[in-house]
Design a protein around this motif. Structure first.
Motif, PDB file in Angstrom:
ATOM      1  N   TRP A  17       0.858  -1.187   0.000  1.00 58.42           N
ATOM      2  CA  TRP A  17       0.000   0.000   0.000  1.00 58.42           C
ATOM      3  C   TRP A  17       0.891   1.234   0.000  1.00 58.42           C
ATOM      4  O   TRP A  17       1.607   1.491   0.956  1.00 58.42           O
TER       5      TRP A  17
ATOM      6  N   ARG B 174     -13.292  -3.349  -3.052  1.00 53.61           N
ATOM      7  CA  ARG B 174     -13.509  -3.786  -1.669  1.00 53.61           C
ATOM      8  C   ARG B 174     -14.956  -4.173  -1.449  1.00 53.61           C
ATOM      9  O   ARG B 174     -15.262  -5.188  -0.808  1.00 53.61           O
TER      10      ARG B 174
ATOM     11  N   ASP C 111      -5.085  -0.712  -1.651  1.00 52.12           N
ATOM     12  CA  ASP C 111      -4.646  -0.593  -3.046  1.00 52.12           C
ATOM     13  C   ASP C 111      -4.479  -1.987  -3.651  1.00 52.12           C
ATOM     14  O   ASP C 111      -3.465  -2.648  -3.433  1.00 52.12           O
ATOM     15  N   PHE C 112      -5.466  -2.422  -4.408  1.00 55.37           N
ATOM     16  CA  PHE C 112      -5.426  -3.746  -5.025  1.00 55.37           C
ATOM     17  C   PHE C 112      -4.405  -3.802  -6.160  1.00 55.37           C
ATOM     18  O   PHE C 112      -3.902  -4.864  -6.483  1.00 55.37           O
TER      19      PHE C 112
ATOM     20  N   ASN D  38     -10.612   1.105  -6.077  1.00 50.97           N
ATOM     21  CA  ASN D  38     -10.313   0.320  -4.885  1.00 50.97           C
ATOM     22  C   ASN D  38     -11.517   0.203  -3.973  1.00 50.97           C
ATOM     23  O   ASN D  38     -11.782  -0.860  -3.400  1.00 50.97           O
TER      24      ASN D  38
ATOM     25  N   THR E 179      -8.143   5.743  -9.062  1.00 54.07           N
ATOM     26  CA  THR E 179      -7.644   4.559  -8.371  1.00 54.07           C
ATOM     27  C   THR E 179      -8.368   4.354  -7.043  1.00 54.07           C
ATOM     28  O   THR E 179      -8.736   3.230  -6.687  1.00 54.07           O
TER      29      THR E 179
END
Length: 316
Positions: free
Chosen positions: A120, A142, A152-153, A138, A134
């Motif tokens: 992250w 989730r 942060d994927f 995210n 972004t």
């Protein structure tokens, strides 16, 4: 072997010498056995020639070159297939990810027994045009995936237990959602670690606005495939049944209203003159089509070569 470092790259010739030297220094200082897997995603700037040159002086480097640009997901999938380490670390080639993070990520997998640790970048050096979308993606990921502990994927710096990368397939633009793929494969111990985000030193970013559209579409795809891939009738059949029943209910209501007016000698209009008739007709047709779609999808699923391909953790 302790660690495999998988680095997908596209036109990063300037950063490769510094990156590989940095990785090797960290590995030697921590006495890790390792390999560096560089996957050239069809670079045009001489990156492959640089990989060949670096390999002459570093036997721990392995290189794979695509004939053309297939995308980051394809590069990662190739790197995962080639990896031999007990822990696999992925990072970008642009020096925005720091190899100094590797020992801590390695310990989170080996000592804390996590399946996957995602980096992250709490402090980023990207423009708002990149960070705001972004954050939205995210948040949506989730919500849809149920993995609520990741900020942060899409961070390129991640650590995996070997079993994870050997049991997932990364394709299309799915590299953004590897934690989701891992969860659907049964690897649920997923954690996060704050990592350093460095300003880009060489070149420029290779990603444009199209990645946000593709990312959203891939999120829908992965959600549907993960939840209904082996039972499509549960989705299409349920939607089709609800739509068909809605049309039936509207039709019965209109007929009942007409019969009531006739019984009481009151003025009435033909059912076909009522706009609700056409709504009911469309609902029933749509419901039938959805049900048939589910039926066909079920037949395809049952004849798939991996219809009974399930993740088995161990046997005795």
């Amino acid at each position: 072997m302790d660690i495999s470092v998988v680095v997908p790259l596209y036109d990063e010739v300037e950063s490769l010498p510094e990156l590989t030297t940095w990785i090797s220094r960290v590995m030697d200082e921590n006495r890790f056995t390792y390999e560096i897997i560089l996957v050239d995603d069809g670079s045009k700037d001489g990156s492959w020639d640089m990989i060949l040159k670096l390999k002459e002086n570093n036997p721990f480097i392995k290189g794979y070159k695509f004939r053309r640009n297939y995308g980051k997901s394809a590069a990662l999938n190739t790197g995962f297939a080639a990896a031999n380490g007990n822990v696999i670390i992925t990072m970008d080639a642009d020096l925005q990810d720091s190899p100094d993070e590797i020992p801590a990520l390695y310990r989170r997998i080996t000592d804390d027994q996590y399946d996957l640790i995602s980096g992250w970048k709490a402090k980023r050096y990207d423009p708002l045009s990149k960070t705001i979308p972004t954050k939205l993606f995210n948040a949506a990921t989730r919500k849809m995936s149920g993995i609520n502990n990741l900020h942060d994927f899409n961070c390129g710096l991640k650590a995996y237990r070997k079993a994870v990368v050997k049991n997932i397939e990364v394709y299309g633009e799915m590299h953004r959602y590897i934690p989701v793929l891992a969860k659907w494969a049964g690897f649920t111990k997923i954690g996060e670690q704050v990592v350093e985000h460095r300003a880009r030193k060489y070149g420029r970013t290779k990603f444009g606005w199209s990645r946000f559209i593709n990312g959203f579409l891939d999120l829908l795809s992965i959600f549907f495939v993960g939840k209904f891939g082996k039972r499509p009738m549960h989705f299409f059949g349920a939607m089709g049944t609800l739509s068909f029943l809605a049309g039936i209910v509207i039709t019965i209501w209109m007929l009942s209203e007409k019969l009531y007016l006739i019984a009481h000698n009151r003025a009435y209009r033909n059912v076909t003159d009522n706009p609700l008739f056409y709504i009911a007709l469309v609902a029933m047709i749509l419901g039938s089509q959805l049900f048939l779609t589910g039926f066909v999808a079920e037949l395809v699923s049952r004849n798939s070569v991996d219809r009974n391909n399930y993740q088995i953790e161990e046997t005795v």
